[in-house]
Design a protein around this motif. Structure first.
Motif, PDB file in Angstrom:
ATOM      1  N   ALA A 456     -43.646 -85.622  12.780  1.00  0.00           N
ATOM      2  CA  ALA A 456     -43.638 -84.234  12.325  1.00  0.00           C
ATOM      3  C   ALA A 456     -44.992 -83.561  12.469  1.00  0.00           C
ATOM      4  CB  ALA A 456     -43.173 -84.166  10.868  1.00  0.00           C
ATOM      5  N   ALA A 457     -46.084 -84.336  12.437  1.00  0.00           N
ATOM      6  CA  ALA A 457     -47.415 -83.741  12.560  1.00  0.00           C
ATOM      7  C   ALA A 457     -47.742 -83.331  13.988  1.00  0.00           C
ATOM      8  CB  ALA A 457     -48.463 -84.717  12.042  1.00  0.00           C
ATOM      9  N   GLY A 458     -47.135 -83.983  14.945  1.00  0.00           N
ATOM     10  CA  GLY A 458     -47.342 -83.665  16.344  1.00  0.00           C
ATOM     11  C   GLY A 458     -46.314 -84.402  17.183  1.00  0.00           C
ATOM     12  N   LYS A 459     -45.551 -83.672  17.973  1.00  0.00           N
ATOM     13  CA  LYS A 459     -44.404 -84.275  18.643  1.00  0.00           C
ATOM     14  C   LYS A 459     -44.189 -83.621  19.988  1.00  0.00           C
ATOM     15  CE  LYS A 459     -39.515 -85.271  17.679  1.00  0.00           C
ATOM     16  NZ  LYS A 459     -38.427 -85.089  16.688  1.00  0.00           N
ATOM     17  N   ALA A 460     -43.782 -84.422  20.978  1.00  0.00           N
ATOM     18  CA  ALA A 460     -43.452 -83.895  22.303  1.00  0.00           C
ATOM     19  C   ALA A 460     -42.191 -84.585  22.799  1.00  0.00           C
ATOM     20  CB  ALA A 460     -44.601 -84.118  23.287  1.00  0.00           C
ATOM     21  N   THR A 461     -41.277 -83.803  23.383  1.00  0.00           N
ATOM     22  CA  THR A 461     -40.042 -84.321  23.963  1.00  0.00           C
ATOM     23  C   THR A 461     -39.917 -83.796  25.380  1.00  0.00           C
ATOM     24  OG1 THR A 461     -38.906 -84.409  21.821  1.00  0.00           O
ATOM     25  CG2 THR A 461     -37.528 -84.388  23.783  1.00  0.00           C
ATOM     26  N   SER A 501     -44.948 -79.713  19.808  1.00  0.00           N
ATOM     27  CA  SER A 501     -45.473 -79.019  18.630  1.00  0.00           C
ATOM     28  C   SER A 501     -46.566 -79.874  18.015  1.00  0.00           C
ATOM     29  CB  SER A 501     -44.368 -78.759  17.603  1.00  0.00           C
ATOM     30  OG  SER A 501     -43.807 -79.978  17.155  1.00  0.00           O
ATOM     31  N   THR A 502     -47.542 -79.220  17.404  1.00  0.00           N
ATOM     32  CA  THR A 502     -48.633 -79.937  16.766  1.00  0.00           C
ATOM     33  C   THR A 502     -49.267 -79.065  15.698  1.00  0.00           C
ATOM     34  OG1 THR A 502     -50.681 -81.185  17.167  1.00  0.00           O
ATOM     35  CG2 THR A 502     -50.405 -79.127  18.377  1.00  0.00           C
ATOM     36  N   ARG A 503     -49.955 -79.697  14.775  1.00  0.00           N
ATOM     37  CA  ARG A 503     -50.727 -78.979  13.773  1.00  0.00           C
ATOM     38  C   ARG A 503     -52.199 -79.113  14.113  1.00  0.00           C
ATOM     39  NH1 ARG A 503     -47.840 -76.945   9.843  1.00  0.00           N
ATOM     40  NH2 ARG A 503     -49.768 -76.303   8.821  1.00  0.00           N
ATOM     41  N   ILE A 504     -52.927 -78.014  13.953  1.00  0.00           N
ATOM     42  CA  ILE A 504     -54.367 -77.997  14.202  1.00  0.00           C
ATOM     43  C   ILE A 504     -55.035 -77.732  12.861  1.00  0.00           C
ATOM     44  CG2 ILE A 504     -56.237 -76.925  15.504  1.00  0.00           C
ATOM     45  CD1 ILE A 504     -54.106 -75.993  17.513  1.00  0.00           C
ATOM     46  N   GLY A 505     -55.545 -78.791  12.257  1.00  0.00           N
ATOM     47  CA  GLY A 505     -56.059 -78.658  10.910  1.00  0.00           C
ATOM     48  C   GLY A 505     -54.921 -78.411   9.943  1.00  0.00           C
ATOM     49  N   LYS A 506     -55.236 -77.808   8.797  1.00  0.00           N
ATOM     50  CA  LYS A 506     -54.220 -77.542   7.793  1.00  0.00           C
ATOM     51  C   LYS A 506     -53.572 -76.173   7.947  1.00  0.00           C
ATOM     52  CE  LYS A 506     -56.330 -80.457   4.209  1.00  0.00           C
ATOM     53  NZ  LYS A 506     -56.861 -80.501   2.823  1.00  0.00           N
ATOM     54  N   ALA A 507     -54.202 -75.278   8.677  1.00  0.00           N
ATOM     55  CA  ALA A 507     -53.752 -73.886   8.670  1.00  0.00           C
ATOM     56  C   ALA A 507     -53.017 -73.471   9.930  1.00  0.00           C
ATOM     57  CB  ALA A 507     -54.943 -72.953   8.465  1.00  0.00           C
ATOM     58  N   TYR A 508     -53.135 -74.218  11.031  1.00  0.00           N
ATOM     59  CA  TYR A 508     -52.583 -73.757  12.299  1.00  0.00           C
ATOM     60  C   TYR A 508     -51.493 -74.694  12.798  1.00  0.00           C
ATOM     61  CZ  TYR A 508     -56.645 -70.674  12.514  1.00  0.00           C
ATOM     62  OH  TYR A 508     -57.585 -69.714  12.249  1.00  0.00           O
ATOM     63  N   ALA A 509     -50.477 -74.104  13.410  1.00  0.00           N
ATOM     64  CA  ALA A 509     -49.410 -74.869  14.059  1.00  0.00           C
ATOM     65  C   ALA A 509     -49.157 -74.253  15.426  1.00  0.00           C
ATOM     66  CB  ALA A 509     -48.136 -74.842  13.222  1.00  0.00           C
ATOM     67  N   LEU A 510     -48.924 -75.099  16.410  1.00  0.00           N
ATOM     68  CA  LEU A 510     -48.727 -74.659  17.789  1.00  0.00           C
ATOM     69  C   LEU A 510     -47.432 -75.256  18.317  1.00  0.00           C
ATOM     70  CD1 LEU A 510     -50.222 -73.053  20.070  1.00  0.00           C
ATOM     71  CD2 LEU A 510     -51.117 -75.268  20.848  1.00  0.00           C
ATOM     72  N   LYS A 511     -46.658 -74.445  19.037  1.00  0.00           N
ATOM     73  CA  LYS A 511     -45.398 -74.906  19.607  1.00  0.00           C
ATOM     74  C   LYS A 511     -45.262 -74.373  21.020  1.00  0.00           C
ATOM     75  CE  LYS A 511     -40.374 -74.910  18.917  1.00  0.00           C
ATOM     76  NZ  LYS A 511     -39.247 -74.534  18.020  1.00  0.00           N
ATOM     77  N   MET A 543     -48.076 -69.645  18.129  1.00  0.00           N
ATOM     78  CA  MET A 543     -49.092 -70.165  17.212  1.00  0.00           C
ATOM     79  C   MET A 543     -48.918 -69.507  15.854  1.00  0.00           C
ATOM     80  SD  MET A 543     -53.270 -70.262  17.390  1.00  0.00           S
ATOM     81  CE  MET A 543     -53.319 -71.758  18.374  1.00  0.00           C
ATOM     82  N   SER A 544     -48.945 -70.340  14.808  1.00  0.00           N
ATOM     83  CA  SER A 544     -48.813 -69.851  13.434  1.00  0.00           C
ATOM     84  C   SER A 544     -50.080 -70.162  12.658  1.00  0.00           C
ATOM     85  CB  SER A 544     -47.608 -70.505  12.752  1.00  0.00           C
ATOM     86  OG  SER A 544     -46.408 -70.213  13.432  1.00  0.00           O
ATOM     87  N   TRP A 545     -50.446 -69.242  11.784  1.00  0.00           N
ATOM     88  CA  TRP A 545     -51.615 -69.396  10.914  1.00  0.00           C
ATOM     89  C   TRP A 545     -51.151 -69.218   9.482  1.00  0.00           C
ATOM     90  CZ3 TRP A 545     -54.310 -65.100   8.347  1.00  0.00           C
ATOM     91  CH2 TRP A 545     -55.484 -65.507   7.686  1.00  0.00           C
ATOM     92  N   MET A 546     -51.295 -70.278   8.673  1.00  0.00           N
ATOM     93  CA  MET A 546     -50.873 -70.240   7.277  1.00  0.00           C
ATOM     94  C   MET A 546     -51.936 -70.930   6.435  1.00  0.00           C
ATOM     95  SD  MET A 546     -46.778 -71.003   7.701  1.00  0.00           S
ATOM     96  CE  MET A 546     -46.389 -70.340   6.082  1.00  0.00           C
ATOM     97  N   PRO A 547     -52.978 -70.208   6.041  1.00  0.00           N
ATOM     98  CA  PRO A 547     -54.084 -70.832   5.314  1.00  0.00           C
ATOM     99  C   PRO A 547     -53.759 -71.174   3.868  1.00  0.00           C
ATOM    100  CG  PRO A 547     -54.451 -68.485   5.527  1.00  0.00           C
ATOM    101  CD  PRO A 547     -53.226 -68.791   6.338  1.00  0.00           C
TER     102      PRO A 547
END
Length: 636
Positions: A456-461, A501-511, A543-547
């Motif tokens: 769930a923290a970082g995944k590729a298919t 999809s992956t998370r970059i730190g605690k605030a960013y998510a990329l898909k 890209m999502s930003w959720m601080p």
């Protein structure tokens, strides 16, 4: 699978998916599935189901010809017949139509959605005809066992956009009720393209220790004006103009569903009984007169099934078997210039039996299934200038074999092989090369291999796929005076899909979602030619930003490769539908139960089009220009 996270970081129950037409734990997720959660939809500021499938699921879509939110969706490059090669369901009930029209996903309020599951590739064993490209399952929220929850959303924007939506649910010791209502008015981007839409969805549910039962009613009212298609010269001169200022129409849809689930020992029993009633009206003006039509259709689905689970040491086994019964009918009356031109009655009955067995042991999953289905089709229209009547029966079989293996922690490989099918709908059989001769069923041999790396923290298919089709049902504009629906010579779809999809730190998510597909004839006089309206490449990046301090933002980029015009069947047009890239974004601020957001689509204000059904440089339906919307949301 990790737990989903809210914007405030609170844990939600684990997301479960329906691998076998029953709720399953995450370990039994459909192999290679894409899951969009309610929180994903909210974070992106998306206010309708179709947009969520396109912008979060990476599914290519074509602009609706009527100005509604119901884009034509295309899994794996089926072009102008894409709607007929995927199955869209709501809680197991088919939304896909038995006619040439898009599934009305706008009939599902977005606040009611718990998650959306996208399964790419042949799925006829479980879901029957039309599932060669895949299935899209919309799962709605269950009411709370206790307490009250709800949401009210108001939104305004340019192009005369005004929308108001509300959702509320209340539970008492296992009994719950919910209701969702919405109204939308917009002038849309083009002249004579105004849309007025109203939705209602309401249900009640009784939950007990070993099951649940309930009722649901869904209604949609759409009134829209039709802007018509443009030539390329008209599009370049003014993409907002209309070529059909007197055309308009409506859709009225009511859906009634009863559902029940019961567990008895190691056996789960479930069934849905649904009735859908739809009335479609249209008014089309030309220099020769006015064409007026009305079509009333009814569809009843009954789907009883059972699942038996057992364990033998380290081996678990799940057997699912069921029946699907469908009955559809339509009455069409139309006139041209005041004189009757159609009085058509059409019906389709289907009955299917399927069985699927899945074995899981250690890191290995193996599943196999078969389906047998019978169709009976009837049509009569004494006023028709083409087909006046036919009666056809078809018996079709599907099978599939799937396997996945965990090579090491966080790394799985999988494969699928099978046979899928679809039958021509009433509108396709109404215009065929031979009078009163219905088309043959379409069949496909499906193959897919792939791998998944991560968690769930970082995944590729990644998936590689191929569909070999015989008797593909398609519109050929080169036959006769205006074209006809035909069974094509053998065709093939093959390509590669990547989701990451992956998370970059605690605030960013990329898909990211990428697709490459080649759609070509493999035999006959058209061998080597491309199938029309199929972009070779599509890409999505978000890209999502959720601080975690109440602020959030979401930005998405979509790119679509060039494709052939819908009428360029011979691949002779020197022009192609141009490639395009669009950017959308959202910024939101939460304060207690309130959320305020600014949403923008097509931020670069590109003039582009995704749908052009006509011959070379014609049949164009422009996409919207830049749109900005302000919304306020209150949760309780």
């Amino acid at each position: 699978m990790a737990q989903a996270q809210t914007a405030e970081g609170q844990s939600l129950p684990p997301v479960t998916v329906t691998a076998s037409r029953f709720p399953s734990d995450p370990a039994a997720a459909p192999i290679g599935a894409t899951v969009i959660t309610a929180e994903d939809i909210r974070a992106a500021g998306i206010n309708n189901v179709n947009e969520a499938i396109r912008k979060l699921g990476g599914v290519f879509g074509r602009q609706s010809t009527t100005g509604t939110q119901d884009y034509s969706l295309d899994l794996r490059g089926f072009g102008g017949s894409s709607d007929q090669n995927l199955v869209i369901l709501v809680d197991g009930i088919r939304l896909s139509e038995n006619e040439l029209s898009n599934a009305l996903t706008s009939s599902v309020p977005v606040e009611l959605v718990e998650r959306i599951e996208i399964v790419r590739g042949g799925s006829s064993v479980l879901y029957g005809e039309g599932a060669t490209g895949g299935t899209i399952q919309i799962i709605t929220k269950r009411g709370p066992r206790q307490g009250t929850r709800g949401t009210v959303v108001a939104e305004v924007g340019n192009f005369g956009h005004r929308e108001l939506r509300g959702y509320a649910a209340k539970g008492w010791d296992g009994f719950s009720i919910d209701a969702s209502i919405g109204t939308l008015q917009t002038d849309n981007y083009r002249d004579n393209n105004r849309l007025k839409q109203g939705n209602f969805s309401g249900g009640m549910q009784w939950s007990f220790d070993q099951g649940r039962a309930g009722l649901r009613v869904d209604s949609l009212r759409q009134d829209s004006r039709f802007a018509g298609s443009l030539t390329l010269a008209q599009f370049l001169a003014n993409p907002r103009q209309t070529t059909s200022p007197g055309d308009f129409g409506s859709n009225d849809v009511d859906r009634f569903t009863f559902f029940a689930e019961r567990r008895i020992g190691s056996v789960d029993l479930a069934a849905e009984l649904s009735r859908r009633e739809k009335t479609n009206r249209g008014n089309f003006e030309s220099g020769f007169g006015t064409f007026v039509s009305r079509a009333d259709s009814r569809y009843t689905q009954f789907s009883p099934r059972l699942r038996q689970t057992s364990n033998f040491g380290a081996i678990s086994n799940e057997v699912v078997t069921g029946l699907d019964f469908g009955r559809w009918s339509r009455r069409t009356d139309s006139s041209f210039g005041g004189f009757p031109s159609s009085a058509a009655d059409a019906s389709q009955r289907s009955a299917a039996f399927y069985v699927r067995d899945e074995i899981r042991t250690g890191g290995l999953r193996v599943a196999a299934g078969v389906r047998a289905e019978k169709f009976s089709k009837d049509f009569s229209d004494p006023l028709s200038f083409s087909n006046t009547g036919y009666q056809r029966d078809h018996r079709l079989n599907a099978w599939d074999l799937q396997a996945s293996y965990r090579v090491m922690p966080r790394f799985d490989v999988f494969g699928k092989a099978g046979r899928s099918y679809r039958v021509a709908n009433v509108d396709e059989n109404a215009l065929t090369p031979v009078l009163n001769q219905a088309l043959e069923p379409q069949t496909s041999r499906d193959l897919e291999i792939g791998a998944t790396l991560g968690d769930a923290a970082g995944k590729a298919t990644v998936r590689a796929f191929r569909h070999r089709l015989n008797n593909e049902i398609f519109f050929d504009p080169t036959i006769g005076f205006g074209g006809a629906n035909v069974n094509l010579d053998p065709t093939r779809r093959e390509g590669v899909e990547l989701e990451a999809s992956t998370r970059i730190g605690k605030a960013y998510a990329l898909k990211a979602v990428l697709q490459h597909v080649s759609a070509k004839f493999t035999d006959g006089p058209n061998a080597g030619r491309e199938v029309v309206l199929v972009p070779r490449n599509t890409a999505l990046l978000r890209m999502s930003w959720m601080p975690g301090n109440g602020h959030s933002a979401d930005v998405g980029v979509q790119w679509v490769d060039s494709q052939r015009y819908g009428g360029d069947f011979g691949n002779t047009c020197s022009a192609r539908i141009p490639s395009f890239a669009t950017v959308d974004g959202r910024y939101a601020l939460r304060r207690g139960p309130w959320e305020f957001a600014l949403v923008g689509t097509n931020l670069a204000n590109r003039d582009y089009f995704s749908n052009a059904f006509g011959a070379c440089r014609s049949g164009i339906y422009p996409e919207n220009g830049r749109q900005l919307k302000l919304s306020a949301r209150y949760d309780f």
